[in-house]
Scaffold this motif. Structure first.
Motif, PDB file in Angstrom:
ATOM      1  N   LYS A  20       1.105  -1.114   0.003  1.00  0.00           N
ATOM      2  CA  LYS A  20       0.035   0.038  -0.007  1.00  0.00           C
ATOM      3  C   LYS A  20       0.845   1.152  -0.084  1.00  0.00           C
ATOM      4  O   LYS A  20       0.618   2.171  -0.701  1.00  0.00           O
ATOM      5  CB  LYS A  20      -0.898  -0.138   1.079  1.00  0.00           C
ATOM      6  CG  LYS A  20      -1.583   1.293   1.333  1.00  0.00           C
ATOM      7  CD  LYS A  20      -2.883   1.289   0.852  1.00  0.00           C
ATOM      8  CE  LYS A  20      -3.747   2.368   1.317  1.00  0.00           C
ATOM      9  NZ  LYS A  20      -3.611   3.831   0.774  1.00  0.00           N
ATOM     10  N   ASP A  24       1.090   3.996  -2.944  1.00  0.00           N
ATOM     11  CA  ASP A  24       0.510   5.171  -2.849  1.00  0.00           C
ATOM     12  C   ASP A  24       1.572   6.086  -3.437  1.00  0.00           C
ATOM     13  O   ASP A  24       1.506   7.155  -3.919  1.00  0.00           O
ATOM     14  CB  ASP A  24       0.399   5.642  -1.374  1.00  0.00           C
ATOM     15  CG  ASP A  24      -0.912   5.028  -0.538  1.00  0.00           C
ATOM     16  OD1 ASP A  24      -1.872   4.491  -1.563  1.00  0.00           O
ATOM     17  OD2 ASP A  24      -0.679   4.704   0.525  1.00  0.00           O
ATOM     18  N   HIS A  27       1.306   6.071  -7.076  1.00  0.00           N
ATOM     19  CA  HIS A  27       0.231   7.222  -7.612  1.00  0.00           C
ATOM     20  C   HIS A  27       0.702   8.478  -7.347  1.00  0.00           C
ATOM     21  O   HIS A  27       0.226   9.379  -8.101  1.00  0.00           O
ATOM     22  CB  HIS A  27      -1.111   6.711  -6.411  1.00  0.00           C
ATOM     23  CG  HIS A  27      -2.222   7.499  -6.846  1.00  0.00           C
ATOM     24  ND1 HIS A  27      -2.484   8.401  -5.669  1.00  0.00           N
ATOM     25  CD2 HIS A  27      -2.988   7.816  -7.747  1.00  0.00           C
ATOM     26  CE1 HIS A  27      -3.596   9.069  -6.286  1.00  0.00           C
ATOM     27  NE2 HIS A  27      -3.893   8.586  -7.419  1.00  0.00           N
ATOM     28  N   ARG A  28       1.150   8.848  -6.396  1.00  0.00           N
ATOM     29  CA  ARG A  28       1.681  10.484  -6.202  1.00  0.00           C
ATOM     30  C   ARG A  28       2.533  10.814  -7.279  1.00  0.00           C
ATOM     31  O   ARG A  28       2.515  12.011  -7.896  1.00  0.00           O
ATOM     32  CB  ARG A  28       2.257  10.498  -4.749  1.00  0.00           C
ATOM     33  CG  ARG A  28       2.581  11.852  -4.365  1.00  0.00           C
ATOM     34  CD  ARG A  28       1.480  12.460  -3.909  1.00  0.00           C
ATOM     35  NE  ARG A  28       1.690  13.856  -3.289  1.00  0.00           N
ATOM     36  CZ  ARG A  28       0.909  14.717  -3.460  1.00  0.00           C
ATOM     37  NH1 ARG A  28      -0.255  14.906  -3.943  1.00  0.00           N
ATOM     38  NH2 ARG A  28       1.548  15.872  -2.900  1.00  0.00           N
ATOM     39  N   HIS A  52      -6.228  -0.320  -5.996  1.00  0.00           N
ATOM     40  CA  HIS A  52      -6.058   0.864  -5.440  1.00  0.00           C
ATOM     41  C   HIS A  52      -6.685   2.007  -5.709  1.00  0.00           C
ATOM     42  O   HIS A  52      -6.528   2.176  -7.226  1.00  0.00           O
ATOM     43  CB  HIS A  52      -4.447   1.184  -5.920  1.00  0.00           C
ATOM     44  CG  HIS A  52      -3.826   2.458  -5.198  1.00  0.00           C
ATOM     45  ND1 HIS A  52      -3.720   3.763  -5.589  1.00  0.00           N
ATOM     46  CD2 HIS A  52      -3.206   2.666  -3.791  1.00  0.00           C
ATOM     47  CE1 HIS A  52      -3.382   4.552  -4.729  1.00  0.00           C
ATOM     48  NE2 HIS A  52      -2.917   3.613  -3.859  1.00  0.00           N
TER      49      HIS A  52
END
Length: 64
Positions: A20, A24, A27-28, A52
């Protein structure tokens, strides 16, 4: 933290939330990238955590 999480995943020593955290982070990165790099970051995030939410939403919006 994303880099440390990826190292543990690659080494087979991942903690419960490493996928996770790494998803994350990718994704950022996708949020601040353009073109093909965006899709590559999102693909990596979704490989780590297939559901996600942020990456799925951004992927759908990018592919429209």
């Amino acid at each position: 933290m994303g880099t440390a999480s990826m190292r543990r995943i690659d080494a087979g020593n991942e903690a419960a939330d490493d996928r996770k955290i790494a998803a994350d982070a990718f994704h950022r990165l996708a949020q601040f990238s353009e073109g093909e790099a965006t899709l590559q970051y999102l693909d990596t995030a979704l490989d780590l955590v297939p559901g996600h939410e942020g990456s799925l939403e951004m992927y759908a919006a990018t592919c429209e």
